[in-house]
Design a protein around this motif. Structure first.
Motif, mmCIF file in Angstrom:
data_model
loop_
_atom_site.group_PDB
_atom_site.id
_atom_site.type_symbol
_atom_site.label_atom_id
_atom_site.label_comp_id
_atom_site.label_asym_id
_atom_site.label_seq_id
_atom_site.Cartn_x
_atom_site.Cartn_y
_atom_site.Cartn_z
ATOM 1 N N MET A 130 34.967 4.939 -3.305
ATOM 2 C CA MET A 130 34.939 4.289 -4.617
ATOM 3 C C MET A 130 36.279 3.582 -4.869
ATOM 4 N N ASP A 131 36.241 2.398 -5.420
ATOM 5 C CA ASP A 131 37.490 1.669 -5.681
ATOM 6 C C ASP A 131 38.346 2.437 -6.697
ATOM 7 N N GLN A 132 39.639 2.470 -6.414
ATOM 8 C CA GLN A 132 40.553 3.272 -7.234
ATOM 9 C C GLN A 132 41.564 2.369 -7.960
ATOM 10 N N TYR A 133 41.794 2.692 -9.242
ATOM 11 C CA TYR A 133 42.772 1.969 -10.071
ATOM 12 C C TYR A 133 43.652 2.993 -10.778
ATOM 13 N N PHE A 134 44.847 2.563 -11.193
ATOM 14 C CA PHE A 134 45.757 3.445 -11.925
ATOM 15 C C PHE A 134 46.407 2.695 -13.083
ATOM 16 N N VAL A 135 46.851 3.451 -14.086
ATOM 17 C CA VAL A 135 47.838 2.936 -15.035
ATOM 18 C C VAL A 135 49.075 3.794 -14.844
ATOM 19 N N VAL A 136 50.241 3.127 -14.758
ATOM 20 C CA VAL A 136 51.488 3.860 -14.546
ATOM 21 C C VAL A 136 52.482 3.526 -15.656
ATOM 22 N N GLY A 137 53.311 4.493 -15.978
ATOM 23 C CA GLY A 137 54.335 4.300 -17.008
ATOM 24 C C GLY A 137 55.123 5.590 -17.150
ATOM 25 N N ASN A 138 56.041 5.608 -18.127
ATOM 26 C CA ASN A 138 56.803 6.822 -18.412
ATOM 27 C C ASN A 138 57.306 6.732 -19.855
ATOM 28 N N PRO A 139 56.684 7.397 -20.806
ATOM 29 C CA PRO A 139 55.595 8.383 -20.665
ATOM 30 C C PRO A 139 54.242 7.707 -20.412
ATOM 31 N N ILE A 140 53.232 8.526 -20.065
ATOM 32 C CA ILE A 140 51.912 7.955 -19.807
ATOM 33 C C ILE A 140 50.798 8.800 -20.435
ATOM 34 N N LYS A 141 51.166 10.003 -20.883
ATOM 35 C CA LYS A 141 50.163 10.941 -21.417
ATOM 36 C C LYS A 141 49.284 10.295 -22.497
ATOM 37 N N GLN A 142 49.935 9.433 -23.330
ATOM 38 C CA GLN A 142 49.246 8.858 -24.490
ATOM 39 C C GLN A 142 48.255 7.760 -24.114
ATOM 40 N N SER A 143 48.279 7.302 -22.848
ATOM 41 C CA SER A 143 47.513 6.098 -22.485
ATOM 42 C C SER A 143 46.008 6.286 -22.639
ATOM 43 N N LYS A 144 45.380 5.296 -23.294
ATOM 44 C CA LYS A 144 43.922 5.316 -23.455
ATOM 45 C C LYS A 144 43.242 4.499 -22.362
ATOM 46 N N SER A 145 44.019 3.921 -21.442
ATOM 47 C CA SER A 145 43.436 3.020 -20.451
ATOM 48 C C SER A 145 42.343 3.665 -19.591
ATOM 49 N N PRO A 146 42.525 4.918 -19.095
ATOM 50 C CA PRO A 146 41.433 5.490 -18.294
ATOM 51 C C PRO A 146 40.116 5.570 -19.081
ATOM 52 N N VAL A 147 40.197 5.974 -20.335
ATOM 53 C CA VAL A 147 38.978 6.060 -21.166
ATOM 54 C C VAL A 147 38.359 4.677 -21.309
ATOM 55 N N ILE A 148 39.186 3.677 -21.597
ATOM 56 C CA ILE A 148 38.687 2.314 -21.808
ATOM 57 C C ILE A 148 38.019 1.789 -20.529
ATOM 58 N N HIS A 149 38.700 1.940 -19.388
ATOM 59 C CA HIS A 149 38.150 1.376 -18.143
ATOM 60 C C HIS A 149 36.895 2.118 -17.678
ATOM 61 N N HIS A 150 36.824 3.425 -17.943
ATOM 62 C CA HIS A 150 35.583 4.131 -17.580
ATOM 63 C C HIS A 150 34.434 3.683 -18.488
ATOM 64 N N LEU A 151 34.727 3.402 -19.757
ATOM 65 C CA LEU A 151 33.669 2.872 -20.644
ATOM 66 C C LEU A 151 33.223 1.478 -20.167
ATOM 67 N N PHE A 152 34.189 0.646 -19.759
ATOM 68 C CA PHE A 152 33.828 -0.680 -19.220
ATOM 69 C C PHE A 152 32.956 -0.541 -17.967
ATOM 70 N N ALA A 153 33.341 0.409 -17.094
ATOM 71 C CA ALA A 153 32.616 0.582 -15.828
ATOM 72 C C ALA A 153 31.171 1.004 -16.097
ATOM 73 N N GLU A 154 31.033 1.928 -17.062
ATOM 74 C CA GLU A 154 29.691 2.400 -17.436
ATOM 75 C C GLU A 154 28.860 1.233 -17.998
ATOM 76 N N GLN A 155 29.499 0.468 -18.893
ATOM 77 C CA GLN A 155 28.799 -0.654 -19.541
ATOM 78 C C GLN A 155 28.355 -1.726 -18.535
ATOM 79 N N THR A 156 29.202 -2.007 -17.541
ATOM 80 C CA THR A 156 28.905 -3.108 -16.614
ATOM 81 C C THR A 156 28.311 -2.595 -15.291
ATOM 82 N N LYS A 157 28.055 -1.273 -15.253
ATOM 83 C CA LYS A 157 27.450 -0.631 -14.068
ATOM 84 C C LYS A 157 28.279 -0.869 -12.806
ATOM 85 N N GLN A 158 29.587 -0.733 -12.971
ATOM 86 C CA GLN A 158 30.499 -0.852 -11.835
ATOM 87 C C GLN A 158 30.897 0.555 -11.410
#
Ligand code: ATR
Length: 269
Positions: A1-29
């Motif tokens: 499966m294709d893998q992506y990351f968001v990186v930063g410091n701090p990163i705990k607060q990032s909503k990007s994984p939630v957003i991208h998984h919702l996009f993936a579900e919506q677009t069937k990726q």
């Protein structure tokens, strides 16, 4: 499966994984997207490890956007103008850098029926957040663009990046005699619990006030704007989802719908 990351410091607060998984579900990726905390002295090595591990793309957040800009093999026009990269596209051993923050902001404004073309626009702040959005805003041909900043030189440095465009550079005090249609707060003052010394006279009921930051409660800038009589207040949650949508499009070639995702995040706040 294709893998992506968001990186930063701090990163705990990032909503990007939630957003991208919702996009993936919506677009069937089919993809996986995780957040990763990166030590300050390990950013370049971490990206190199991702490349070796066949990671397809990386979102970069504070404090690494300028360092991401420096390690790219190729840059988009917006990234080159911004001097900062928030999206890495890794293809055939090459790293392409883009900056989707400005597109995220512009699309969010358009989704709110706020047009930019022919409008007088004021950006408050001249740090990384401001730099990232100037080129996409100018593409929409406002009649005037003003950058106001506490440290005037930083605003002047941004204006100097666009020698063919007339960008006005002002101090906060000088805003007392100015009239605009749209004010965009790109400062970090509110995040640090500080208020901005802008003259309330610049805010009238017809001015639209946009804050790049967001929160459960109205942000300090939008609270100030509301008290000064502003009737149209927009926070930066739509920009967050919009910049993610543009990254997703660059990686997957499919543009996700943002509205449902913004509504879900808002409900979870
Ligand atoms: P970011 O990447 O979030 O833009 P930054 O590069 O540190 O962070 O920039 C922060 C911006 O907020 C700057 O425009 C900063 O003004 P200065 O350039 O004068 O430092 C602005 N800012 C932060 N706190 C502020 C405050 N209390 N009053 C006015 N401007 C403030």
């Amino acid at each position: 499966m294709d893998q992506y990351f968001v990186v930063g410091n701090p990163i705990k607060q990032s909503k990007s994984p939630v957003i991208h998984h919702l996009f993936a579900e919506q677009t069937k990726q089919s993809l996986n997207y995780d957040k990763k905390l990166i030590d300050d002295d390990d950013f370049e090595q971490a990206i190199s490890r991702f490349k070796k591990a066949n990671v397809k793309g990386v979102n970069v957040t504070a404090p690494f956007k300028e360092r991401a800009f420096n390690l790219c093999d190729e840059l988009s026009e917006f990234a080159a103008k911004a001097g900062a990269v928030n999206t890495l596209i890794i293809e055939e051993g090459k790293i392409k850098g883009d900056n989707t923050d400005g597109v995220g902001l512009v699309n969010d404004l358009l989704n709110h029926q706020v047009s930019l073309s022919g409008q007088r626009i004021l950006i408050l702040g001249a740090g990384g957040a401001a730099k990232g959005v100037v080129a996409p805003i100018l593409d929409h041909q406002p009649s005037q663009l003003i950058i106001a900043n506490r440290t005037l030189k930083r605003a002047q440095d941004i204006a100097n990046q666009y020698p063919n465009k007339a960008i006005d550079v002002l101090t906060f005090d000088e805003l007392a005699n100015v009239s605009v249609d749209l004010i965009i707060n790109a400062t970090s003052a509110g995040l640090n619990g500080q208020s901005l010394p802008i003259p309330p006279s610049i805010i009238t009921p017809s001015v639209i006030c946009y804050d790049m930051t967001y929160g459960k409660e109205l942000t300090p800038f939008l609270t100030f704007a509301s008290q000064a009589g502003c009737e149209k207040l927009i926070d930066g949650l739509g920009m967050l989802v919009g910049q993610a949508a543009q990254s997703f499009y660059l990686w997957r070639g499919v543009m996700p719908q943002v509205k449902d995702v913004i509504d879900k995040l808002r409900a979870q706040m």
